[in-house]
Design an enzyme around this catalytic site. Structure first.
Site, mmCIF file in Angstrom:
data_model
loop_
_atom_site.group_PDB
_atom_site.id
_atom_site.type_symbol
_atom_site.label_atom_id
_atom_site.label_comp_id
_atom_site.label_asym_id
_atom_site.label_seq_id
_atom_site.Cartn_x
_atom_site.Cartn_y
_atom_site.Cartn_z
ATOM 1 N N LYS A 12 61.072 86.752 21.251
ATOM 2 C CA LYS A 12 60.745 86.966 22.775
ATOM 3 C C LYS A 12 61.135 85.694 23.422
ATOM 4 C CE LYS A 12 58.207 86.517 25.880
ATOM 5 N NZ LYS A 12 58.857 85.777 27.043
ATOM 6 N N CYS A 23 60.697 68.437 25.612
ATOM 7 C CA CYS A 23 59.388 68.182 25.445
ATOM 8 C C CYS A 23 59.328 66.639 24.780
ATOM 9 C CB CYS A 23 58.995 69.048 24.194
ATOM 10 S SG CYS A 23 60.094 69.078 22.766
ATOM 11 N N GLU A 49 51.304 66.143 31.696
ATOM 12 C CA GLU A 49 52.736 66.535 31.589
ATOM 13 C C GLU A 49 53.369 67.095 32.771
ATOM 14 O OE1 GLU A 49 54.222 70.101 28.967
ATOM 15 O OE2 GLU A 49 55.598 68.607 28.191
ATOM 16 N N GLU A 57 54.704 74.477 18.518
ATOM 17 C CA GLU A 57 55.324 73.256 18.973
ATOM 18 C C GLU A 57 55.135 73.410 20.739
ATOM 19 O OE1 GLU A 57 59.201 73.605 17.619
ATOM 20 O OE2 GLU A 57 58.785 72.769 15.715
HETATM 21 P P1 NAD Z 1 55.462 78.622 28.543
HETATM 22 O O1 NAD Z 1 54.452 78.297 27.689
HETATM 23 O O2 NAD Z 1 55.287 78.750 30.055
HETATM 24 O O3 NAD Z 1 56.397 79.758 27.915
HETATM 25 C C1 NAD Z 1 56.918 79.585 26.452
HETATM 26 C C2 NAD Z 1 57.057 81.261 26.094
HETATM 27 O O4 NAD Z 1 55.841 81.707 26.058
HETATM 28 C C3 NAD Z 1 57.787 81.979 27.178
HETATM 29 O O5 NAD Z 1 58.657 83.027 26.349
HETATM 30 C C4 NAD Z 1 56.551 82.917 27.819
HETATM 31 O O6 NAD Z 1 57.241 84.079 28.309
HETATM 32 C C5 NAD Z 1 55.854 83.111 26.598
HETATM 33 N N1 NAD Z 1 54.318 83.262 26.896
HETATM 34 C C6 NAD Z 1 53.737 82.784 28.012
HETATM 35 N N2 NAD Z 1 52.412 83.260 28.095
HETATM 36 C C7 NAD Z 1 52.197 84.072 26.920
HETATM 37 C C8 NAD Z 1 51.146 84.708 26.398
HETATM 38 N N3 NAD Z 1 50.009 84.824 26.886
HETATM 39 N N4 NAD Z 1 51.398 85.334 25.181
HETATM 40 C C9 NAD Z 1 52.415 85.183 24.495
HETATM 41 N N5 NAD Z 1 53.652 84.515 25.131
HETATM 42 C C10 NAD Z 1 53.635 84.057 26.265
HETATM 43 O O7 NAD Z 1 56.689 77.141 28.339
HETATM 44 P P2 NAD Z 1 57.843 76.887 29.228
HETATM 45 O O8 NAD Z 1 57.479 76.586 30.512
HETATM 46 O O9 NAD Z 1 58.774 78.013 28.795
HETATM 47 O O10 NAD Z 1 58.299 75.551 28.408
HETATM 48 C C11 NAD Z 1 57.972 74.514 28.805
HETATM 49 C C12 NAD Z 1 56.893 73.676 27.799
HETATM 50 O O11 NAD Z 1 57.517 73.954 26.341
HETATM 51 C C13 NAD Z 1 56.543 72.306 28.115
HETATM 52 O O12 NAD Z 1 55.155 72.088 27.830
HETATM 53 C C14 NAD Z 1 57.240 71.603 26.901
HETATM 54 O O13 NAD Z 1 56.543 70.418 26.508
HETATM 55 C C15 NAD Z 1 57.092 72.609 25.758
HETATM 56 N N6 NAD Z 1 58.143 72.586 24.901
HETATM 57 C C16 NAD Z 1 57.753 71.997 23.641
HETATM 58 C C17 NAD Z 1 58.572 71.549 22.780
HETATM 59 C C18 NAD Z 1 58.222 71.216 21.204
HETATM 60 O O14 NAD Z 1 58.716 71.188 20.208
HETATM 61 N N7 NAD Z 1 56.872 70.552 21.048
HETATM 62 C C19 NAD Z 1 59.980 71.951 22.790
HETATM 63 C C20 NAD Z 1 60.343 72.668 24.060
HETATM 64 C C21 NAD Z 1 59.222 72.652 24.974
#
Ligand code: NAD
Length: 488
Positions: free
Chosen positions: A180, A290, A392, A256
């Site tokens: 997804k 991230c 963040e 992550e």
């Molecule tokens: P997000 O958590 O909003 O969304 C990530 C994914 O989760 C999307 O596909 C979204 O549709 C899905 N999602 C959202 N709510 C959900 C739920 N309740 N159930 C299942 N799936 C759900 O994150 P984002 O805004 O897309 O990405 C940015 C964040 O990701 C930042 O906090 C960044 O630090 C983090 N990030 C971490 C790493 C790492 O390796 N630690 C790498 C990249 C990004």
């Protein structure tokens, strides 16, 4: 077909399929529509999971490892053969500069398949010769089995890179996957499905369902009883919602999550190399990595010089159209994300920050004014307890603060609920090792940033994640290990 009438579809059981609804895929550089995306409803997610389960019970998990590894290499070949399609799709969806997508995102997408193909071929097994005090001997060894159906949920900042970082080892271990991708960046996942189809990955082994999180494809996947594991990259608070969703069906999770990463600059650093390194660490991908550094601690004797050198770097960045090869800095991903980043810019001012540079939005006088750009921004002067130093932001922004002793720098760097990454800049290698070892994070770079060997563990402490992926850590997460004890 015009780009706005292009339809990005789901991929289920080897076929491209529509869901009942559509949503728009927006170009962050000018706010225009790139394509429509077909959203998977619960029934389509169920079909994807079912097809993955059937493929697993078919031939996929029984395919000999060398044949599976060869197919993963073919997937990498397939990505490379359509390199420009992937670059263009990633640039249009994310707004990241074409130079970045060509240098990092797409090559890493292919490399992930190659690395895990080779790793699974060469992975050994653990074995112990066991002797009890009463003279019984046994051989203990591990059999590696797939977990089953793995749900993969990914964010928008490095869409292909992070998706393949999870799909490649999951497939290498013999699992079938339902992916997804983020609703903001759906294009490269469907392109990858086209590659899977063209290189002969059996139907059901790799599925893509498009949609949102709560009440949509994300939640349908995480709460599905026949999904055996969830691997997720995204925000910490989403991780917490997913933990709740998986709890009733008790499945392994790998998370992550977010970060509020620190960089520590000692006065004895190689100054120019450090300024260049930190300009990347703060501003790369418009700060939407991230691992980006949002807190920079600088030893007092070089503080003023460092602030003005980083300011010069920030002001030298070229904010432009993502497709222009001279652009270094694109827009943020969405209108909502820009509103969030700008709200932190305003908050920092209210919290008493000095704005060294930036702090607002740029003006272009063309269609980019409808896009989601913000100015690269540096703040100083905030107390450590303020929200802008604690939370963040995920934009092209950092706060720079001075320190006087090594202990103080370590304490400040560690004073966070996150624990993803850090960097230490010094020519005193003894100190580099000493400080790195005391930082409570998943990865510490000394005199570099973002240099990754895919065989090494990757993950975070605290709010930044659960578990480690990378190399054997990925193979272990995506496998069920069965210890077999044979009495001799
Ligand atoms: P997000 O958590 O909003 O969304 C990530 C994914 O989760 C999307 O596909 C979204 O549709 C899905 N999602 C959202 N709510 C959900 C739920 N309740 N159930 C299942 N799936 C759900 O994150 P984002 O805004 O897309 O990405 C940015 C964040 O990701 C930042 O906090 C960044 O630090 C983090 N990030 C971490 C790493 C790492 O390796 N630690 C790498 C990249 C990004």
């Amino acid at each position: 077909m015009t780009s706005a009438s292009k339809l990005i579809q789901n991929y289920v059981n080897g076929k491209f399929v529509r869901g009942p609804r559509e949503f728009s895929d927006i170009n962050p550089a000018d706010g225009t529509g790139i394509a429509q995306v077909s959203e998977a409803d619960e029934s389509l997610v169920n079909q994807a999971v079912e097809s993955a389960r059937l493929a697993l019970g078919g031939n996929w998990d029984k395919l000999a490892v060398p044949a599976r590894a060869a197919l993963l290499h073919k997937i990498a070949d397939g990505i490379e053969a359509r390199f420009n399609d992937f670059v263009q799709a990633e640039v249009a969806d994310t707004g990241k500069p074409v130079s970045l997508a060509s240098k990092i995102d797409v090559p890493r997408g292919a490399a992930n398949f190659r690395v895990f193909a080779d790793l699974i071929k060469n992975a050994g097994i653990e074995a112990f010769w066991t002797e009890t005090s009463d003279g019984v001997s046994a051989l203990n060894y591990c059999a590696r089995k797939p977990l089953g159906v793995v749900g993969i949920i990914t964010p928008w900042n490095l869409p292909l890179l992070l998706l393949t970082w999870k799909a490649a080892p999951a497939l290498a271990c013999g699992n079938c996957v339902v992916v997804k991708p983020s609703e903001e960046t759906p294009a490269t996942a469907t392109l990858l499905a086209e590659v899977m189809q063209s290189v002969g990955v059996p139907p059901g082994v790799f599925n893509v369902v498009h949609g949102f999180g709560s009440g949509s494809a994300g939640e349908f996947l995480t709460s599905h009883a026949d999904v055996n594991a969830i691997t997720f990259t995204g925000e910490s608070k989403t991780g917490s919602a997913i933990m709740r969703a998986v709890a009733p069906t008790v499945k392994p999770i790998s998370f992550e999550l977010g970060g509020k990463n620190a960089a520590i600059v000692f006065a004895d650093c190689d100054f120019d190399e450090t300024v260049s390194g930190l300009a990347d660490a703060v501003f790369l991908n418009t700060g939407q990595v991230c691992l980006c550094a949002e807190r920079v601690y600088v030893e007092r004797p070089v503080f003023d010089r460092f602030v003005s050198a980083l300011k010069q770097k920030a002001e030298g960045l070229s904010l432009g159209w993502p497709g222009d090869s001279k652009t270094t800095t694109g827009p943020l991903i969405s209108k909502e994300h820009r509103a969030k980043v700008l709200s932190y810019y305003e908050l920092a001012k209210k919290e008493g920050a000095t704005v060294v540079t930036g702090g607002g939005t740029p003006e272009f006088g063309d269609a980019r004014d409808n896009g989601f750009y913000v100015q690269p921004t540096i703040f100083t002067g905030l107390p450590e307890s303020t929200r802008c130093v604690k939370e963040e932001i995920f934009g092209p922004v950092c706060h720079i603060a001075p320190f006087d002793t090594e202990e103080e720098a370590i304490a400040k760097a560690n004073d966070t609920k996150y624990g993803l990454a850090a960097s230490v800049w010094t020519t005193n290698l003894k100190r580099g090792h000493r400080v790195a070892e005391k930082l409570r994070v998943g990865i510490t770079w000394v005199n570099c940033w973002f240099l990754r060997d895919l065989r090494t563990p990757f993950g975070g402490a605290g709010l930044s994640g659960i578990g480690r992926e990378g190399g054997l850590h990925s193979l272990n997460f995506y496998s069920e290990l069965n210890n077999i004890c044979v009495k001799l």
